[in-house]
Design a protein around this motif. Structure first.
Motif, short mmCIF file in Angstrom:
data_model
loop_
_atom_site.label_atom_id
_atom_site.label_comp_id
_atom_site.label_asym_id
_atom_site.label_seq_id
_atom_site.Cartn_x
_atom_site.Cartn_y
_atom_site.Cartn_z
N ARG A 5 0.85 -1.18 0.00
CA ARG A 5 0.00 0.00 0.00
C ARG A 5 0.89 1.24 0.00
O ARG A 5 1.69 1.44 0.89
CB ARG A 5 -0.90 -0.01 1.25
N ARG A 6 0.74 2.05 -1.02
CA ARG A 6 1.55 3.25 -1.11
C ARG A 6 0.65 4.48 -1.18
O ARG A 6 -0.46 4.43 -1.68
CB ARG A 6 2.37 3.28 -2.40
N THR A 7 1.17 5.58 -0.74
CA THR A 7 0.50 6.84 -0.92
C THR A 7 1.47 7.81 -1.56
O THR A 7 2.61 7.94 -1.11
CB THR A 7 0.02 7.43 0.43
N LEU A 8 1.04 8.47 -2.61
CA LEU A 8 1.85 9.48 -3.26
C LEU A 8 1.56 10.82 -2.59
O LEU A 8 0.41 11.25 -2.52
CB LEU A 8 1.52 9.56 -4.75
N LEU A 9 2.59 11.46 -2.08
CA LEU A 9 2.44 12.75 -1.41
C LEU A 9 3.19 13.81 -2.22
O LEU A 9 4.39 13.70 -2.44
CB LEU A 9 3.01 12.68 0.01
N LYS A 10 2.46 14.80 -2.69
CA LYS A 10 3.05 15.85 -3.52
C LYS A 10 3.39 17.06 -2.66
O LYS A 10 2.54 17.64 -2.01
CB LYS A 10 2.08 16.23 -4.64
N ILE A 41 14.74 26.07 -14.12
CA ILE A 41 13.92 26.56 -15.23
C ILE A 41 12.56 25.89 -15.16
O ILE A 41 12.44 24.67 -15.33
CB ILE A 41 14.57 26.23 -16.60
N GLY A 42 11.53 26.67 -14.89
CA GLY A 42 10.19 26.09 -14.79
C GLY A 42 10.04 25.33 -13.48
O GLY A 42 9.93 25.92 -12.43
N ALA A 43 10.06 24.01 -13.57
CA ALA A 43 9.94 23.19 -12.36
C ALA A 43 10.56 21.83 -12.60
O ALA A 43 10.71 21.39 -13.73
CB ALA A 43 8.48 23.03 -11.95
N VAL A 75 -0.03 27.09 -11.78
CA VAL A 75 -1.28 26.34 -11.63
C VAL A 75 -1.06 24.84 -11.83
O VAL A 75 -1.47 24.03 -11.00
CB VAL A 75 -2.35 26.84 -12.62
N ALA A 76 -0.41 24.47 -12.92
CA ALA A 76 -0.22 23.05 -13.24
C ALA A 76 0.60 22.34 -12.17
O ALA A 76 0.34 21.19 -11.84
CB ALA A 76 0.47 22.91 -14.59
N PHE A 77 1.59 23.03 -11.62
CA PHE A 77 2.47 22.38 -10.66
C PHE A 77 1.90 22.39 -9.24
O PHE A 77 2.19 21.50 -8.45
CB PHE A 77 3.84 23.05 -10.67
N GLU A 105 -0.04 33.39 -3.23
CA GLU A 105 -0.05 32.94 -4.62
C GLU A 105 -0.37 31.44 -4.70
O GLU A 105 -1.13 30.99 -5.54
CB GLU A 105 1.32 33.22 -5.26
N PHE A 106 0.24 30.69 -3.79
CA PHE A 106 -0.01 29.25 -3.77
C PHE A 106 -1.49 28.96 -3.52
O PHE A 106 -2.11 28.14 -4.20
CB PHE A 106 0.84 28.54 -2.71
N LEU A 107 -2.07 29.62 -2.52
CA LEU A 107 -3.48 29.36 -2.17
C LEU A 107 -4.41 29.73 -3.33
O LEU A 107 -5.41 29.05 -3.58
CB LEU A 107 -3.86 30.15 -0.91
N ILE A 108 -4.05 30.78 -4.07
CA ILE A 108 -4.87 31.18 -5.22
C ILE A 108 -4.75 30.14 -6.34
O ILE A 108 -5.73 29.68 -6.90
CB ILE A 108 -4.43 32.56 -5.74
N GLN A 109 -3.51 29.77 -6.65
CA GLN A 109 -3.25 28.86 -7.79
C GLN A 109 -3.68 27.43 -7.50
O GLN A 109 -4.23 26.74 -8.36
CB GLN A 109 -1.76 28.88 -8.14
N ALA A 110 -3.38 26.95 -6.30
CA ALA A 110 -3.66 25.54 -5.98
C ALA A 110 -5.12 25.31 -5.62
O ALA A 110 -5.63 24.20 -5.77
CB ALA A 110 -2.77 25.08 -4.83
#
Length: 206
Positions: A5-10, A41-43, A75-77, A105-110
């Motif tokens: 059992r795995r959980t992916l945590l971002k 560069i980017g992410a 937004v995508a990241f 910014e994070f709270l707005i985008q995510a």
């Protein structure tokens, strides 16, 4: 072989350019530090498997560019993040003052479902520089800011010396787990969790 059992945590790391986001991530995942500065560069992301209470978790740590011209990529990241790490340089007041902008910014985008309780962790990096004599942001000031924002966990780190890096990411993982528990995935051991859940960014050498 039975599935584990795995959980992916971002986890997303944010902060001004040059505060040490990439170095912190590399110190934690690869136990390496480079004096050569190269702007992200980017992410990009790295993954590390961690274990808590006999359960296996895959931390997917996203290192995002601090330069404003890349912020439109946010937004995508940011979407789907389970924890956000805000990093500043204790030797730069501007990088500390900008923490609020990064958080907002994070709270707005995510757009997390529960923004009031979304887990953040703050890292005051580069405590090793000049033996601490170049420092301009006191620990007291940083802790006061964190308290005002809902008692955000705070760590003083050195990516170069490895100071508090392991402890900070352990806290980050636990906070991400609280927020991402419901997204458990069941996969055979042979599947690479990271590449099956997020697209690779260009130039990623994970």
């Amino acid at each position: 072989m039975p599935s584990r059992r795995r959980t992916l945590l971002k986890v997303i790391i944010l902060g001004d350019s040059g505060v040490g986001k990439t170095s912190l991530m590399n110190q934690y995942v690869n136990k390496k530090f480079s004096n050569q500065y190269k702007a992200t560069i980017g992410a990009d992301f790295l993954t590390k498997e961690v274990q808590f209470e006999d359960r296996l978790f895959t931390l997917q740590i996203w290192d995002t560019a601090g330069q404003e011209r890349f912020q439109s990529l946010g937004v995508a990241f940011y979407r789907g993040a389970d924890c956000c790490v805000l990093v500043y340089d204790v030797n730069s007041m501007k990088s500390f003052d900008n923490l609020n902008n990064w958080r907002e910014e994070f709270l707005i985008q995510a757009s997390p479902s529960d923004p009031e309780n979304f887990p953040f962790v703050v890292l005051g990096n580069k405590v090793d520089v000049d033996g601490g004599n170049s420092r301009v942001v006191s620990e007291k000031k940083a802790r006061a800011w964190c308290a005002l924002k809902g008692n955000i966990p705070y760590f003083e780190t050195s990516a170069k010396e490895g100071i508090n890096v392991e402890e900070a990411f352990e806290c980050i993982a636990k906070n991400a787990l609280k927020s991402g528990e419901e997204e458990e995935i069941y996969l055979p051991d042979t599947i690479d969790v990271a590449t099956n859940n997020q697209p690779r960014s260009s130039g990623c050498d994970c």
